[in-house]
Design an enzyme around this catalytic site. Structure first.
Site, PDB file in Angstrom:
ATOM      1  N   GLU A 179       8.726   5.723   4.052  1.00 27.72           N
ATOM      2  CA  GLU A 179       8.515   4.305   4.390  1.00 27.72           C
ATOM      3  C   GLU A 179       9.831   3.564   4.578  1.00 27.72           C
ATOM      4  OE1 GLU A 179       5.703   2.580   1.617  1.00 27.72           O
ATOM      5  OE2 GLU A 179       4.060   3.425   2.771  1.00 27.72           O
ATOM      6  N   GLU A 380      -0.125   9.506   4.394  1.00 25.71           N
ATOM      7  CA  GLU A 380      -0.697   8.710   3.301  1.00 25.71           C
ATOM      8  C   GLU A 380      -1.843   7.876   3.851  1.00 25.71           C
ATOM      9  OE1 GLU A 380       1.811   6.183   0.884  1.00 25.71           O
ATOM     10  OE2 GLU A 380       3.442   7.640   0.998  1.00 25.71           O
TER      11      GLU A 380
HETATM   12  C1  BG6 Z   1       3.177   3.686  -0.216  1.00 27.59           C
HETATM   13  C2  BG6 Z   1       4.142   4.551  -0.943  1.00 27.59           C
HETATM   14  O1  BG6 Z   1       3.781   2.445  -0.104  1.00 27.59           O
HETATM   15  O2  BG6 Z   1       1.957   3.357  -0.771  1.00 27.59           O
HETATM   16  C3  BG6 Z   1       3.584   5.225  -2.179  1.00 27.59           C
HETATM   17  O3  BG6 Z   1       4.762   5.492  -0.103  1.00 27.59           O
HETATM   18  C4  BG6 Z   1       2.610   4.307  -2.861  1.00 27.59           C
HETATM   19  O4  BG6 Z   1       4.658   5.626  -2.971  1.00 27.59           O
HETATM   20  C5  BG6 Z   1       1.461   4.018  -1.906  1.00 27.59           C
HETATM   21  O5  BG6 Z   1       2.131   4.777  -4.076  1.00 27.59           O
HETATM   22  C6  BG6 Z   1       0.349   3.173  -2.491  1.00 27.59           C
HETATM   23  O6  BG6 Z   1       0.867   2.037  -3.101  1.00 27.59           O
HETATM   24  P1  BG6 Z   1       0.439   1.671  -4.585  1.00 27.59           P
HETATM   25  O7  BG6 Z   1       1.244   0.504  -4.933  1.00 27.59           O
HETATM   26  O8  BG6 Z   1      -1.012   1.383  -4.523  1.00 27.59           O
HETATM   27  O9  BG6 Z   1       0.760   2.858  -5.413  1.00 27.59           O
END
Ligand code: BG6
Length: 482
Positions: A179, A380
């Site tokens: 990211e 993701e």
């Molecule tokens: C992304 C990151 O921003 O979102 C992860 O690459 C992160 O590291 C994921 O965990 C989800 O965000 P959160 O705050 O719900 O864990």
């Protein structure tokens, strides 16, 4: 569109994690502290504090996380049972270079990943590795100002080279920075700190600081691609961007243009990493705002030669902007962090305020593919929610299944109907881990439950949620059975 269709052969169904959010063992095996080891726990609406050093009597949720460091064999066996074809994780930079500026890497750290990759490969799971997922050694942030300093470019490239060389026969899929573009939201200090090891000082132009550090990261990424390809030409090395598509609130051309312009916040970093040069809209912004970039002779050539093979990205939600709206968010991060974001009346949100928008994923895949014409990888996507364990030990998570099903349907449309070239899909937090933005455990993404709470209590026992079996069948049927 026939929803019963299967995905193309070889599609990488997997799961995604990041070292600091699940490994624990923060000072085991010679590991040094990283920038996340000084992040305290927060919650929805309560930011995490960045402490100067690791303070006694303070709780740091990432220190122990879910203790994968000591339990990896048991967890990998569960991933294999689910049928994962790929596991995306990262290498804790400070496990390999505890301070970041050492001459020699830490052998114990390198060995840990050798053992982990062997374990994955033994089960037929392809490792997909991010070199830096918010894990800069704390020493580099404190002593050098993180990526403010060009010296840190060299430290990163050395780290990358050591990893490429060591794991050249075990890992084929790489990404440089996780990211890399989330720090475009300079209002939330968490992003610049974890991406770049940078804290903006009073009186500084935060955007300039961000772009200057960003230039160094772009160089570090490009140089790593060049070195990696020299070590193994078969490597596929990608960029990784956070993507939150930005919709116009209405058909008012002012809203449409605002959305278009706002999208540059998302595109700037991947534009450079994919195309190999700064986009003209950014050059105009630098000129307009008097922003100077530490460009040196040869940098343009490095960016040009070090373009990526594919674009990995995260997708959780979309956001919407309205042109005639004042910024009344008072610095709060609102559904994607933009000043003039408004609620989209067509879209519902999770308990953490993240908009649930599967069509936004199809839209994203199409826009990226049109723009770049290189393979894409969804590294993701997922649904953070509270889960409850029933008396009989079962965990029912129909909302998570619905979220994933609808997003996979959108993925299938993009690939099988629109013709987007997509390498794989690795939903976030395949096992419950520490949330990045809030440091909570209760914001769970996993298909495997971990008995641990926000304060660090619990047995760490692993339990299957309903989504475990559901996803196993999705993979087994190559996406046919949703
Ligand atoms: C992304 C990151 O921003 O979102 C992860 O690459 C992160 O590291 C994921 O965990 C989800 O965000 P959160 O705050 O719900 O864990």
């Amino acid at each position: 569109f026939n929803e019963k269709k299967r995905m193309p052969e070889g599609f990488l169904w997997g799961g995604a994690l990041a070292a600091h959010q699940f490994e624990g063992g923060w000072n085991a095996g010679g590991k040094g502290p990283s920038v996340v080891d000084v992040l305290t726990a927060g919650e929805h609406g309560v930011p995490r504090r960045i402490s100067d050093k690791v303070e006694e009597n303070e709780f740091y949720p990432n220190h122990e996380a879910i203790d994968f460091y000591h339990r990896y064999k048991e967890d990998v066996a569960l991933f294999a049972e689910m049928g994962l074809k790929a596991l995306r994780t990262s290498i804790g930079w400070s496990r390999i270079f505890p301070n970041g500026d050492e001459e020699q890497p830490n052998e114990e750290g390198l060995q840990f990943y050798d053992d982990l990759f062997d374990e994955l490969l033994k089960h037929g799971i392809e490792p997909v590795i991010t070199l830096s997922h918010f894990e800069m050694p704390l020493h580099l942030a404190r002593e050098y100002g993180g990526f403010r300093s060009r010296k840190v470019v060299n430290f990163f490239v050395k780290f990358a080279e050591v990893c490429f060389d060591r794991y050249k026969d075990k890992v084929k899929y790489w990404m440089t920075f996780n990211e890399i573009n989330n720090k475009m939201d300079v209002r939330n200090p968490l992003f610049l700190w974890t991406n770049s090891g940078v804290i903006v000082e009073e009186g500084e132009n935060a955007r300039e600081v961000m772009y200057r550090a960003g230039h160094h990261e772009l160089l570090a990424s490009a140089l790593s691609v060049i070195k990696g390809k020299a070590i193994n030409p078969d490597f596929l090395i990608g960029a990784m961007a956070s993507h939150v598509p930005i919709y116009p609130f209405s058909s008012n051309p002012e809203d449409v243009m605002l959305a278009e312009e706002s999208m540059r916040e998302r595109y700037f970093f991947p534009d450079v990493q994919v195309r190999g040069y700064y986009p003209s809209y950014a050059l105009k912004e630098f000129e307009r705002e008097g922003i100077s970039i530490p460009f040196e002779d040869g940098d343009a050539e490095i960016l040009k030669r070090g373009t990526v093979d594919y674009l990995g990205f995260s997708y959780y939600m979309s956001t919407t902007v309205k042109s005639d709206m004042q910024d009344d968010t008072d610095g709060k991060v609102f559904n994607g962090g933009l000043a003039n974001s408004v609620e989209n009346p067509y879209i519902k949100s999770s308990d953490w305020g993240w908009a649930i928008d599967p069509t936004g994923l199809r839209y994203t895949l199409n826009r990226f593919y049109d723009r770049y014409q290189i393979p894409l990888f969804i590294v993701e996507n997922g649904f953070g929610a509270v889960d409850n364990v029933e008396d009989d030990g079962s965990i029912h998570d129909p909302q998570r299944i619905d979220y994933l099903r609808s997003h996979i349907e959108a993925v299938k449309q993009a690939v099988l109907y629109d013709g987007v070239d997509l390498m794989g899909y690795t939903p976030w937090g395949i096992i419950d881990i520490v949330s990045f933005t809030t440091g909570e455990m209760k914001k769970r993404y996993g298909m495997i439950y971990v008995d641990r709470d926000n304060q660090g209590n619990g047995s760490m026992q692993r339990m299957k949620k309903d989504s475990f079996e559901w996803y196993r069948k999705v993979i087994e049927s190559n996406g046919e059975e949703l």
